[in-house]
Design an enzyme around this catalytic site. Structure first.
Site, PDB file in Angstrom:
ATOM      1  N   SER A 121       0.805  -1.225   0.000  1.00 36.48           N
ATOM      2  CA  SER A 121       0.000   0.000   0.000  1.00 36.48           C
ATOM      3  C   SER A 121       0.834   1.269   0.000  1.00 36.48           C
ATOM      4  CB  SER A 121      -0.879   0.054   1.247  1.00 36.48           C
ATOM      5  OG  SER A 121      -1.867  -0.917   1.190  1.00 36.48           O
ATOM      6  N   HIS A 180       7.501  -4.034   5.269  1.00 35.02           N
ATOM      7  CA  HIS A 180       7.803  -3.101   6.369  1.00 35.02           C
ATOM      8  C   HIS A 180       9.274  -3.163   6.778  1.00 35.02           C
ATOM      9  CE1 HIS A 180       3.585  -2.090   7.390  1.00 35.02           C
ATOM     10  NE2 HIS A 180       3.343  -3.287   6.881  1.00 35.02           N
ATOM     11  N   ARG A 210       1.972 -12.378   7.665  1.00 35.83           N
ATOM     12  CA  ARG A 210       1.055 -11.583   6.838  1.00 35.83           C
ATOM     13  C   ARG A 210       1.709 -11.307   5.477  1.00 35.83           C
ATOM     14  NH1 ARG A 210      -3.386  -8.304   8.286  1.00 35.83           N
ATOM     15  NH2 ARG A 210      -3.627  -6.316   7.226  1.00 35.83           N
ATOM     16  N   ASP A 211       2.967 -10.918   5.523  1.00 28.18           N
ATOM     17  CA  ASP A 211       3.719 -10.717   4.277  1.00 28.18           C
ATOM     18  C   ASP A 211       4.466 -11.991   3.902  1.00 28.18           C
ATOM     19  OD1 ASP A 211       2.864  -8.097   4.373  1.00 28.18           O
ATOM     20  OD2 ASP A 211       4.588  -7.471   5.567  1.00 28.18           O
ATOM     21  N   ARG A 246       2.476  -9.164  15.026  1.00 32.63           N
ATOM     22  CA  ARG A 246       2.421  -7.785  14.523  1.00 32.63           C
ATOM     23  C   ARG A 246       1.040  -7.149  14.598  1.00 32.63           C
ATOM     24  NH1 ARG A 246       3.046  -7.712   8.096  1.00 32.63           N
ATOM     25  NH2 ARG A 246       1.676  -5.915   8.348  1.00 32.63           N
ATOM     26  N   ASP A 329       3.710   3.588   8.226  1.00 34.05           N
ATOM     27  CA  ASP A 329       2.386   3.636   8.850  1.00 34.05           C
ATOM     28  C   ASP A 329       2.271   2.877  10.162  1.00 34.05           C
ATOM     29  OD1 ASP A 329       2.588   1.275   7.412  1.00 34.05           O
ATOM     30  OD2 ASP A 329       0.564   1.314   6.599  1.00 34.05           O
ATOM     31  N   HIS A 475      -5.633 -10.817   3.914  1.00 35.28           N
ATOM     32  CA  HIS A 475      -4.498 -11.070   4.807  1.00 35.28           C
ATOM     33  C   HIS A 475      -4.816 -12.096   5.896  1.00 35.28           C
ATOM     34  CE1 HIS A 475      -1.472  -8.316   3.456  1.00 35.28           C
ATOM     35  NE2 HIS A 475      -2.221  -7.244   3.587  1.00 35.28           N
ATOM     36  N   HIS A 513      -2.285  -3.026  -5.396  1.00 32.16           N
ATOM     37  CA  HIS A 513      -1.463  -4.238  -5.522  1.00 32.16           C
ATOM     38  C   HIS A 513      -2.405  -5.419  -5.400  1.00 32.16           C
ATOM     39  CE1 HIS A 513      -2.109  -4.744  -1.248  1.00 32.16           C
ATOM     40  NE2 HIS A 513      -1.755  -3.469  -1.104  1.00 32.16           N
ATOM     41  N   HIS A 542       0.472 -10.128  -0.047  1.00 33.11           N
ATOM     42  CA  HIS A 542       0.219  -9.499  -1.346  1.00 33.11           C
ATOM     43  C   HIS A 542       0.827 -10.376  -2.436  1.00 33.11           C
ATOM     44  CE1 HIS A 542       0.286  -5.372   0.904  1.00 33.11           C
ATOM     45  NE2 HIS A 542      -0.769  -6.102   1.207  1.00 33.11           N
TER      46      HIS A 542
END
Ligand SMILES: O=C(O)[C@@H](CO)OP(=O)(O)O
Ligand SMILES: [Mn+2]
Ligand SMILES: [Mn+2]
Length: 602
Positions: A121, A180, A210-211, A246, A329, A475, A513, A542
């Site tokens: 994002s 991140h 998550r990623d 996280r 963020d 996610h 994305h 993603h």
């Protein structure tokens, strides 16, 4: 008008009139977060979901199509490439490539180090709003670490002053996700910091899932513990001190839920957590094993304790702290807690006197944190700033978890308005305290209704929203919920397109994305990987897929179509396109517009 220092004041802000595209048409801009394009597949939740609005943007029914084709043939003297798709074996739909296409949303097209890097994002909205491709945080940190310049900068020299008597704490996301943070950057920083005098180091980890795949936290912790053991052999007292998932610990964003930051604060600073373990590896393994529902993203907070049960690494006066995430963020809230003497968001109990630096400066306007190891990308002259200088009135809206995406990220990592008389940003509170698969519709319809009202009000020229469902629910790895989320997103788009229709405006529907279009871990040939019981592993991250962009609406000049000479176009080409649709020529240094406008004979 708020300006950043260092901007080139002398370059004029006035934009030339477009000539073929008029001004003051309402342009509705929809960013579908995490909405990529992939072949139809049972794990493509966007394909499985009922999304009639988005489907209709991609294709036009055959009858309408033939009249469009004739029109185009008449205008351009040739047919464009069209693709025929049969649905249900009876109704024919045909592609409308002049109004729908794909654009790149990952890798170097959005300023990431390599084309193996999935989009996200931050970089996606930066590119969408800025119209230019900037080397992003991940790449800037790579360069600073490779060249060693990171150790010569003000930020490192500042924290270095604590190395003789204090501990260096490193807090951040432990994975190789590259959204991140990256573990290889942490490894280099650990090595470099110890070579530059750090004698006692404590790492406070946030597990990912998550990623990267859920469960991978175990391997990342093993890798880190091996590295720390090597440092110990060299005489550096280096350990993992605390941790947590996280989404439950530390990495909240846009002030959605300060309790998330508090949980992290208690473990990292105070050395207090409901779970205590002799090592981080035991912690992640046991916490995952004990609770079948536990996952890396939501792991509860834990602290590592010594034989006497004392936490091995609370943050105390005289210590140095680095938050090693490069992305802003989800670090801003912790940065505030570490830096601001006055903060009433939660009870910090103790506010240690420390030297704190971010990997990057996370907010250029707030100058937060005031010390940082690597200078962030200076994203200048964004489309938002140009449009404000040219009198375009903008409304932007999303729900909390994506609010900063269509404002802060869109505007080149700056919060606040360019011109408060012309802009209005509105935030719908997100759900808190529940994972996003519990309420997969999220606030999509509420956001769309706000956008509808803004469109119908006649007070705005650009109405911009982010619809989060495909991403936030994607996610979670919950397919059923993601399908429901995609359906809700489609309904939201319909509300906005109907309003655009009503005011004779223009719409641009795109995404930042991919995510929900591919929800399964696949082998190299693209086949879902199954274990011996036939189970698949959900893909929570993603993707590398391109995203769609559709333009249309009654206000779009009949001769306006996508150009065919930009097959490699990406998100950064959207800003020039939007500026055109507002009736202006785009600045020359922008990535080229996606559209062309042919004169329509009589
Ligand atoms: O949730 C986030 O922080 C990222 C994934 O790490 O997603 P997005 O880039 O879509 O915000
Ligand atoms: Mn996103
Ligand atoms: Mn995401």
């Amino acid at each position: 008008m708020a300006r950043r220092p260092g901007a080139e004041e002398e370059r004029p802000w006035g934009l030339a009139e477009h000539g073929r595209l008029g001004k003051r048409k309402v342009v509705g801009v929809v960013v579908l977060d995490g909405w990529g394009e992939a072949p139809p597949d049972p794990f493509n939740c966007i394909h499985v979901a009922d999304t009639p609005t988005l489907d209709a943007l991609k294709k036009v029914p055959a009858s309408l199509f033939s009249s469009l084709t004739l029109l185009h043939r008449f205008r351009f003297g040739s047919y464009m490439r069209m693709e025929i798709l049969c649905l249900c074996g009876c109704m024919a739909w045909q592609g409308a490539p002049e109004r729908w296409r794909l654009i790149k949303a990952h890798g170097t097209a959005v300023g990431l180090p390599t084309d193996d890097d999935m989009g996200n994002s931050e970089v996606g909205h930066n590119a969408l709003g800025a119209g230019q491709i900037y080397a992003q945080g991940a790449k800037l940190v790579d360069l600073a670490l490779d060249s060693g310049k990171i150790y010569e900068g003000e930020g490192f020299k500042y924290i270095q002053q604590s190395f003789d008597t204090g501990t260096l704490h490193l807090i951040g996301l432990l994975s190789d996700g590259g959204v991140h943070s990256r573990i290889d950057q942490l490894q280099l920083l650990l090595k470099g910091a110890s070579e530059h005098g750090a004698k006692r180091i404590r790492v406070h980890i946030l597990t990912d899932g998550r990623d990267v795949l859920d469960g991978s936290s175990v391997t990342f912790v093993e890798t880190l513990e091996n590295d720390l053991a090597k440092l110990q052999e060299k005489g550096v007292d280096a350990r993992i001190a605390s941790g947590g998932g996280r989404m439950y610990v530390t990495m909240d964003r846009y002030e959605n839920d300060w309790q998330v930051v508090k949980r992290g604060w208690d473990a990292q600073v105070l050395g207090e957590a409901p779970h205590k373990f002799p090592s981080a590896l035991e912690a992640v393994k046991k916490l995952r094993d004990d609770d079948p529902k536990a996952n890396d993203q939501y792991l509860p907070p834990f602290v590592v304790v010594d034989e006497s049960g004392k936490p091995v690494g609370p943050i105390v006066d005289g210590d140095a702290v680095v938050t090693f995430n490069f992305r802003a963020d989800r670090m801003v809230m912790l940065a505030k807690a570490l830096e601001y003497e006055d903060l009433d968001k939660f009870d910090r109990v103790r506010f240690p006197r420390i030297r704190y630096a971010g990997m990057l400066q996370y907010d250029g306007e707030l100058k937060l944190p005031s010390h940082y190891l690597v200078a962030p990308p200076e994203i200048e002259r964004t489309s938002g700033e140009y449009l404000a200088h040219n009198g375009v009135r903008t409304y932007a809206c999303s729900e909390t978890v994506k609010f900063g995406h269509v404002t802060f990220f869109w505007n080149g990592n700056r919060s606040g308005y360019f011109n408060p008389n012309l802009e209005r940003y509105e935030e719908i509170p997100s759900d808190t305290g529940i994972p996003f698969n519990v309420q997969p519709r999220m606030k999509a319809v509420e956001v769309a209704e706000k956008a509808r009202d803004a469109i119908l009000s006649g007070k705005f020229d650009q109405v911009r929203v982010n619809i989060p469902n495909a991403d936030m629910v994607g996610h979670t790895g919950d397919l059923e919920a993601t399908i429901a989320g995609c359906k809700a997103a489609d309904e939201a788009v319909k509300i906005i397109l109907d309003a655009i229709e009503q005011v004779g405006g223009i719409f641009v529907v795109t995404a930042d994305h991919g995510n929900a279009e591919d929800m399964v871990k696949r082998d190299k040939s693209g086949k879902p990987i199954r274990d011996k019981d036939g189970n698949v592993q959900p893909l929570t991250s993603h993707t590398l897929n391109p995203v769609p962009i559709a333009i249309g609406g009654p206000g779009l000049a009949p001769g306006a179509t996508f150009r065919e000479d930009l097959p490699d176009a990406g998100l950064a080409n959207v800003a020039a396109t939007l500026i055109n649709l507002h009736g202006f020529e785009a600045p020359r240094h922008y990535e080229p517009t996606l559209i062309q406008v042919s004169p329509v004979p009589f």
